[in-house]
Design a protein around this motif. Structure first.
Motif, short mmCIF file in Angstrom:
data_model
loop_
_atom_site.label_atom_id
_atom_site.label_comp_id
_atom_site.label_asym_id
_atom_site.label_seq_id
_atom_site.Cartn_x
_atom_site.Cartn_y
_atom_site.Cartn_z
N ASP A 152 0.77 -1.34 0.12
CA ASP A 152 0.06 -0.06 0.00
C ASP A 152 0.83 1.13 0.17
OD1 ASP A 152 -2.57 -0.43 -0.21
OD2 ASP A 152 -2.89 -0.14 1.84
N SER A 153 0.55 2.28 -0.85
CA SER A 153 1.20 3.58 -0.84
C SER A 153 0.49 4.42 0.43
CB SER A 153 1.12 4.25 -2.29
OG SER A 153 2.00 3.72 -2.65
N GLN A 154 1.15 4.52 1.53
CA GLN A 154 0.58 5.39 2.45
C GLN A 154 0.92 6.75 2.35
OE1 GLN A 154 -1.10 4.11 5.33
NE2 GLN A 154 -0.74 2.03 5.08
N TYR A 155 0.33 7.77 2.53
CA TYR A 155 0.55 9.18 2.50
C TYR A 155 0.26 9.97 3.72
CZ TYR A 155 0.98 8.61 -2.61
OH TYR A 155 1.42 8.24 -3.77
N ARG A 179 4.31 10.75 0.37
CA ARG A 179 4.37 9.32 0.43
C ARG A 179 5.26 8.90 1.59
NH1 ARG A 179 3.69 5.73 -3.90
NH2 ARG A 179 4.50 7.21 -5.49
N ILE A 180 4.90 8.07 2.30
CA ILE A 180 5.46 7.39 3.40
C ILE A 180 6.42 6.28 2.67
CG2 ILE A 180 5.75 6.32 5.64
CD1 ILE A 180 3.02 7.87 6.07
N THR A 181 7.72 6.22 2.75
CA THR A 181 8.32 5.00 2.16
C THR A 181 8.88 4.07 3.11
OG1 THR A 181 9.11 6.65 0.44
CG2 THR A 181 10.18 4.62 0.18
N GLY A 182 8.04 2.83 3.40
CA GLY A 182 8.41 2.22 4.45
C GLY A 182 9.73 1.11 3.90
N ALA A 183 10.07 0.59 4.98
CA ALA A 183 11.26 -0.30 4.83
C ALA A 183 11.17 -1.11 3.84
CB ALA A 183 11.97 -1.22 6.18
N ASP A 184 9.67 -1.79 3.75
CA ASP A 184 9.31 -2.78 2.67
C ASP A 184 9.39 -2.18 1.35
OD1 ASP A 184 7.14 -1.33 3.62
OD2 ASP A 184 5.78 -2.84 3.29
N CYS A 185 9.21 -0.98 1.18
CA CYS A 185 8.93 -0.32 -0.21
C CYS A 185 10.32 0.25 -0.71
CB CYS A 185 8.11 0.78 0.18
SG CYS A 185 6.36 0.30 0.49
N ILE A 186 11.36 0.65 -0.14
CA ILE A 186 12.36 1.24 -0.73
C ILE A 186 13.29 0.57 -1.50
CG2 ILE A 186 14.25 0.61 1.45
CD1 ILE A 186 14.00 4.10 -0.48
N GLU A 187 13.22 -0.85 -1.43
CA GLU A 187 13.68 -1.86 -2.51
C GLU A 187 13.11 -1.47 -3.91
OE1 GLU A 187 14.72 -5.62 -1.01
OE2 GLU A 187 14.84 -6.28 -3.06
#
Ligand SMILES: CC(C)(COP(=O)(O)OP(=O)(O)OC[C@H]1O[C@@H](n2cnc3c(N)ncnc32)[C@H](O)[C@@H]1OP(=O)(O)O)[C@@H](O)C(=O)NCCC(=O)NCCS
Length: 443
Positions: free
Chosen positions: A81-84, A89-97
């Protein structure tokens, strides 16, 4: 002369006329933002051709690309999920890759496009070298309202000396919305911020933001060719509340305003969708985008009491030849807050006034441009600025009484009207000897 000869002649005339622009742009640093939307547009290859042409003409290019829609699509596909929060945008640890993969892929795609050199294409023989590196140092956005933005970052530093070294070697520098922190982590940044900070650090000649529309459009869809600081703020605020394309323009305007506040004197909003818009904006007098420049910032402003002498001097000859109604110094002093002026090198070269009349009516009056500066768009810019102000003051109908400039106003969307279309108190003041025409414009 047949059509083919005429076309060839106008092409030759345009090419000759572009000499002064070529000379002015040579050796200058331009920072160009290609948003993620621009990268997925079908006109991208034409934009690449035009950037290659700029490079060939000696412009030092720093390209900054984003990947906002591509990142959103990839996160959605992988079920993340893209959280804002506050539109960021909140770039979580699971998204940065995923973010790193997508942005890296887009950078590589741009490198490939600039490497093309097939014959019969504008890229033939261009031999462009693109250079990437760790030019952007990032820091975390941090925690706001108790929300940790994690790997969403801000620009901490642009390594401008290293970038300039690459530009000196005739390389194009490619930056993206990724930055690297002193702790060795990767952060997801806003591409607009990277472009703006790069333009500021490099003291670039121009910041160019490629946007989905022609530039800033007014309510009738007409292009606003140049904006003052005040008007740029007005549009940035208004457009931030509208659809996605408008929000993109709003972010671009915010970038221009920040760049301007930090001595980057010219920013352009140019369409990435329209073939050749970049060339037309940079190499023709008419342009083809919206320019936010210090010329317009410094010159067009609300009048103050100190401007009374300058305005009197400007309008005196026009009062004498009957184009304008006479105004005494005392009257001008009491009405000065209705005026806007254009100041150039410490002298007032143009003025115009807006008088709120009540009942949703406003009167445009005393519009005057010094002789030597007429036909340079100053009248248009003043009227545009007064219309913006009128709208924000809740005025619904503008009118003007004019003896000699009715056709000019007709060209600006005013229509001929009757005296009894005006509010009663204004009808009573009508001077029957002057026989002015009445023109109205609904806002
Ligand atoms: C009318 C006036 C305000 C226009 O300002 P400007 O900065 O010269 O205008 P712009 O540069 O925005 O527009 C120029 C275009 O308007 C045209 N134009 C200028 N004055 C015009 C007039 N009186 N009638 C019709 N067209 C006119 C120009 O020919 C030019 O046309 P082009 O683009 O086809 O070449 C200016 O000419 C002026 O100060 N005139 C004298 C004062 C006056 O009459 N004021 C009106 C009082 S109500």
């Amino acid at each position: 002369m047949d059509i083919k000869e005429q076309d060839s002649l106008s092409m030759i005339e345009w090419f000759r006329a572009s000499t002064s622009y070529i000379n002015a742009h040579r050796g200058k640093v331009f920072v160009v933002l290609l948003s993620g939307e621009a990268l997925s547009d079908k006109n991208l290859s034409n934009v690449i051709y035009d950037l290659t042409l700029l490079h060939s003409l000696g412009v030092k290019l720093v390209l900054v690309h984003g990947a906002r829609p591509q990142i959103s699509a990839a996160l959605e596909t992988s079920g993340k999920d893209s959280q804002y929060h506050r539109n960021i945008r909140i770039t979580g640890a699971d998204c940065i890759e995923t973010v790193t993969q997508i942005v890296g892929g887009e950078s590589a795609r741009l490198e490939a496009l600039f490497s093309m050199g097939i014959s019969n294409s504008p890229m033939q023989g261009s031999d462009v070298r693109l250079c990437r590196g760790n030019f952007v140092t990032a820091k975390p956005v941090g925690i706001h309202d108790g929300i940790d933005y994690q790997y969403t970052g801000k620009v901490r530093k642009i390594r401008s000396a290293d970038i300039l070294r690459q530009l000196e070697q005739n390389n194009i520098v490619l930056l993206s919305n990724l930055g690297y922190s002193l702790t060795g982590e990767i952060f997801n940044l806003s591409a607009e911020e990277v472009a703006t900070e790069a333009a500021i650090e490099l003291q670039a000649e121009k910041l160019i933001l490629m946007v989905p529309t022609e530039g800033v459009l007014d309510d009738e869809g007409g292009l606003v060719a140049s904006l003052s600081e005040e008007d740029a703020k007005f549009y940035a605020d208004k457009l931030s509340k509208l659809d996605e394309d408008s929000q993109c323009i709003s972010r671009a305007l915010d970038a221009c305003l920040r760049a301007y506040a930090n001595r980057v004197h010219r920013s352009h909003l140019i369409s990435f969708r329209e073939n050749g818009a970049l060339i037309r904006e940079l190499f023709t007098r008419q342009g083809n985008g919206t320019l936010i420049s210090s010329d317009s910032f410094e010159s067009l402003r609300a009048a103050t009491i100190e401007d009374v002498a300058g305005i009197l001097q400007l309008i005196k000859p026009l009062e004498e030849n009957g184009s304008l109604v006479e105004r005494s110094r005392e009257l001008l002093e009491t009405e000065i807050e209705n005026f806007k002026v254009v100041e150039l090198e410490e002298s007032i070269i143009a003025c115009a006034a807006l008088y709120p009349i009540g009942g949703g009516f406003g009167e445009i009056a005393c519009i005057a441009i010094e002789n030597d500066f007429q036909k340079n768009g100053y009248g248009d810019r003043l009227l545009n600025s007064l219309e913006i102000q009128a709208k924000s003051d809740g005025i619904k109908t503008l009118f003007v009484l004019t003896t000699v400039a009715s056709h000019w106003f007709l060209g600006k969307g005013f229509q001929e009207a009757q005296l009894n279309d005006l509010p009663e108190q204004r009808q009573e003041l009508y001077n029957y000897q002057r026989k002015s025409k009445v023109l109205l414009k609904k806002l």
